[in-house]
Design an enzyme around this catalytic site. Sequence first.
Site, mmCIF file in Angstrom:
data_model
loop_
_atom_site.group_PDB
_atom_site.id
_atom_site.type_symbol
_atom_site.label_atom_id
_atom_site.label_comp_id
_atom_site.label_asym_id
_atom_site.label_seq_id
_atom_site.Cartn_x
_atom_site.Cartn_y
_atom_site.Cartn_z
ATOM 1 N N GLU A 9 0.809 -1.218 0.000
ATOM 2 C CA GLU A 9 0.000 0.000 0.000
ATOM 3 C C GLU A 9 0.844 1.270 0.000
ATOM 4 O O GLU A 9 0.496 2.249 -0.652
ATOM 5 C CB GLU A 9 -0.938 0.014 1.214
ATOM 6 C CG GLU A 9 -2.071 -0.987 1.114
ATOM 7 C CD GLU A 9 -2.939 -0.981 2.348
ATOM 8 O OE1 GLU A 9 -3.391 0.113 2.748
ATOM 9 O OE2 GLU A 9 -3.163 -2.062 2.928
ATOM 10 N N ASP A 82 -2.056 -4.406 3.700
ATOM 11 C CA ASP A 82 -2.080 -4.631 5.146
ATOM 12 C C ASP A 82 -2.832 -5.906 5.513
ATOM 13 O O ASP A 82 -3.834 -6.264 4.866
ATOM 14 C CB ASP A 82 -2.715 -3.439 5.863
ATOM 15 C CG ASP A 82 -1.755 -2.265 5.991
ATOM 16 O OD1 ASP A 82 -0.574 -2.418 5.625
ATOM 17 O OD2 ASP A 82 -2.181 -1.191 6.456
ATOM 18 N N ASP A 84 -5.254 -7.065 7.201
ATOM 19 C CA ASP A 84 -6.558 -6.974 7.846
ATOM 20 C C ASP A 84 -7.635 -6.979 6.765
ATOM 21 O O ASP A 84 -7.339 -7.124 5.581
ATOM 22 C CB ASP A 84 -6.647 -5.733 8.746
ATOM 23 C CG ASP A 84 -6.372 -4.425 7.995
ATOM 24 O OD1 ASP A 84 -6.455 -4.415 6.747
ATOM 25 O OD2 ASP A 84 -6.071 -3.420 8.647
ATOM 26 N N GLU A 86 -9.577 -4.622 5.571
ATOM 27 C CA GLU A 86 -9.463 -3.537 4.603
ATOM 28 C C GLU A 86 -8.343 -3.827 3.615
ATOM 29 O O GLU A 86 -8.492 -3.612 2.407
ATOM 30 C CB GLU A 86 -9.211 -2.208 5.323
ATOM 31 C CG GLU A 86 -9.284 -1.011 4.399
ATOM 32 C CD GLU A 86 -9.204 0.306 5.145
ATOM 33 O OE1 GLU A 86 -9.422 1.348 4.507
ATOM 34 O OE2 GLU A 86 -8.925 0.291 6.364
ATOM 35 N N TYR A 299 2.280 -5.565 13.417
ATOM 36 C CA TYR A 299 1.107 -4.846 12.913
ATOM 37 C C TYR A 299 0.298 -4.257 14.060
ATOM 38 O O TYR A 299 0.042 -4.923 15.066
ATOM 39 C CB TYR A 299 0.239 -5.792 12.082
ATOM 40 C CG TYR A 299 -0.804 -5.070 11.278
ATOM 41 C CD1 TYR A 299 -0.437 -4.071 10.376
ATOM 42 C CD2 TYR A 299 -2.152 -5.365 11.421
ATOM 43 C CE1 TYR A 299 -1.391 -3.391 9.639
ATOM 44 C CE2 TYR A 299 -3.112 -4.709 10.678
ATOM 45 C CZ TYR A 299 -2.725 -3.712 9.791
ATOM 46 O OH TYR A 299 -3.676 -3.044 9.061
ATOM 47 N N ARG A 301 -2.828 -2.880 14.204
ATOM 48 C CA ARG A 301 -4.294 -2.972 14.307
ATOM 49 C C ARG A 301 -4.638 -4.386 14.733
ATOM 50 O O ARG A 301 -4.768 -5.290 13.923
ATOM 51 C CB ARG A 301 -4.955 -2.606 12.981
ATOM 52 C CG ARG A 301 -4.705 -1.158 12.578
ATOM 53 C CD ARG A 301 -5.480 -0.746 11.346
ATOM 54 N NE ARG A 301 -5.177 0.633 10.983
ATOM 55 C CZ ARG A 301 -4.280 0.998 10.085
ATOM 56 N NH1 ARG A 301 -3.590 0.068 9.435
ATOM 57 N NH2 ARG A 301 -4.054 2.262 9.819
ATOM 58 N N HIS A 345 -4.065 -11.332 14.766
ATOM 59 C CA HIS A 345 -2.672 -10.895 14.789
ATOM 60 C C HIS A 345 -2.110 -11.041 16.190
ATOM 61 O O HIS A 345 -2.843 -11.158 17.159
ATOM 62 C CB HIS A 345 -2.561 -9.417 14.368
ATOM 63 C CG HIS A 345 -3.251 -9.097 13.099
ATOM 64 N ND1 HIS A 345 -2.774 -9.484 11.874
ATOM 65 C CD2 HIS A 345 -4.395 -8.418 12.843
ATOM 66 C CE1 HIS A 345 -3.590 -9.068 10.928
ATOM 67 N NE2 HIS A 345 -4.585 -8.421 11.484
#
Length: 571
Positions: A9, A82, A84, A86, A299, A301, A345
Site C-alpha cells: 500500500e 495490510d 486486515d 481492509e 502490525y 491494528r 494478529h
Amino acid sequence: MKKSLIIVESPAKAKTINKYLGKDFVVEASVGHIRNLPKSKLGVDIENGYKPVYELIHGKGEVIKRLKELAAKAEAVYLATDPDREGEAIAWHIAQELDGSDQKILRVLFHEITESGVAEAMRNPRKIDEHLVNSQQARRVMDRLLGYKISPFIWKTVYYGLSAGRVQSVALRLICEREIEINSFTSREYWSITGEFKTSRSEPFLGKLIRIDGTEPDIPDEKTAQAHVEKIAKKEFSIADCQKKLIKRTPPPPFITSTLQSEAANRLKFSTKKTMMLAQKLYEGVELGPDGMVGLITYMRTDSTRLSNEAVLAVREYIYRNYGGEYLPKEPRLYRKGKNSQDAHEAVRPTLMQYNPKAVRKFLDKDLFALYELIWNRFVACQMSPAEFEQITVDVKGGEYLFRATGSNPLFRGFLQVYDDLVEDTGKHEDEDPTSKVPTGLHIGERADLLNLIPRQHFTKPPPRYTESTLVKELESQGIGRPSTYALIVSTVQERKYVEQRDRKLYATPLGMDVNQILVSNFPEIFNVKFTAKMEAELDRIASGRHTYKKVMDDFYHPFIRSLERVEKKT
C-alpha cells in the site's frame, strides 16, 4: 529470468520490503485504495443482492497502468496490502484491475516487516480470502446505504451537507448522552473526617473515619461533621487491629490497538489519530543508518494479546541478561483472549530485541521515539516478575468511632523496574483526603493519642466526560467498531463538528446534539449500541464464513428500511 511483483500500500513499506527480497522481486505501492463507491450516487444495486458498483479513484489511473505493465511481465504477483480486512479488500480490488489468472496472483501477509517476517510470509502465500473481502464490503455498503438515505433528514432539519455515519453516530450518541447526564446532574454535599494519631513509639499517621457504630458514616453537612468532631475529641483511642499482607501485582498485558491508544493518550498526550499514524511508520519501516529501513513493531491494528513463541523466548533472554534471574518468572506469561477478540494478529510488540530504545533513539524523532519506547517497555514488562508490596492496614478505635489507615511498602519492584502502570496523575486535588505513611511495629491494644481532626467538605461529581481513549475503551467494551476503525470513528465526529475537544475532553457541540436528537428520535432501532454491536458480530461471521454477505445485508437492510418508511410517512 522473470521477476516477481509484490504490491503493497505505501512507498515506505515498499522500500523496507525491497531491502529484504533482493533482485528477483520488484516492489511497488498502490498508495492505498484504488477503487471506491461513487461520490455522486448510491453505487449499490440493492435488487441484485446489494452489489456495489465501484469506480476507480480519481488520480489512480497511472498507478494501475504501471501495475498492469509490471504484472504482465512478472512471473508471479504477490499482493501484500495490510494484513486486515481492509487490506484484503484492497488486494481484491487490485486483482480485479490486473485481471490476472488465479494461479499468478497470490496474497501474502506481513505481520512484521523484518527479514524473518518477510521470509515467513513469502513461504506461505495464499489465495485472496473472499470471506474477509465480503466482510469489509458489507461494512462499506452498510455505511453507504445508511448515510445516503438518512442524511437528507438531517439536511431538512439542520442544514445541507451534514452526514450520518453508522458507527460514528452511535459514538456521537454515547457522547451526547454523557453530556445530558452531566448537565442534569445534581451535586450532593457530604463530609469526611480524618484523624491524626500517634503511639508512644510511632511517627504520626493519618486514618480515615470508616465506621460509626458499625455502619458507614453519613455526614451530609458541616453541622453534622462538627458534632462528630466534638464527640470524637473526647474519646480515648487504641489500635484495634493491625494486618500485614503480601500483595503481588502482575504486569499488564502487551498492547492491543485500544490499550496502545489509551496509554499514548494518558502518558504522551497523543490523539488516537496521531498514535496510529506514528505506529504505522514504526510498522512500515524507519531508516536506521547503516541497517537501512527496519520495521520496528508488529502490525498495530490488533485485538489480541497473543505473542509468538520466538518473541517470548527473545524477551525472556533479554530480561535475564539485563535485569537478572529474579526478574524472570519460571514460565512465560500467557494472556487470555478478550471477549470480542478476533485473534487475527499478535499483540503490538517490538519486532527485534536488538533494537532497544537506546540503540534507535538517534534515528527517531521525539514523538516516534516516545511511542516506540512505550511499546518496548510494555512488551518487556509483560514477561517480567510481579511487583511485591507489604500492605499494612491499621484500625484505630475510640468508642463507636473506627478510623482506618492503609499503606504499602515496596518489597520487590519486579516489572515496575521497566513499566510503572500506576496512574501518572498523582497530584493532590482539592477534595482529596490527606494521607500519610503508615508506621510499622504497631500492636493491637496499644494506646493511640489523637493529635488532630480534619473534617473535609466534598461534593458528588457527575460522570466524567469521555476522552478519546475512554471513548475507544467504551466502544471496545460494547463490541462496537474494530481496531482498524477506532481512530477513524473518533476523528470523524470531530471533523464533522459534532464533537469538540477541550483540555483533552470530548464535548458534544450544539450541532452534534441536534443531529443526535434527530437520529435517535427517528431511528432508535438503528442508532443504538445493541444493534450496532450486533452488526459488528455479523461482519465477523462473514469473515469466518459462517454467514453470507446477502444474509447479513438483509439483517441490516430490512429493519433499516422499515424504520425509514415509518419516518417518511410522518414527514
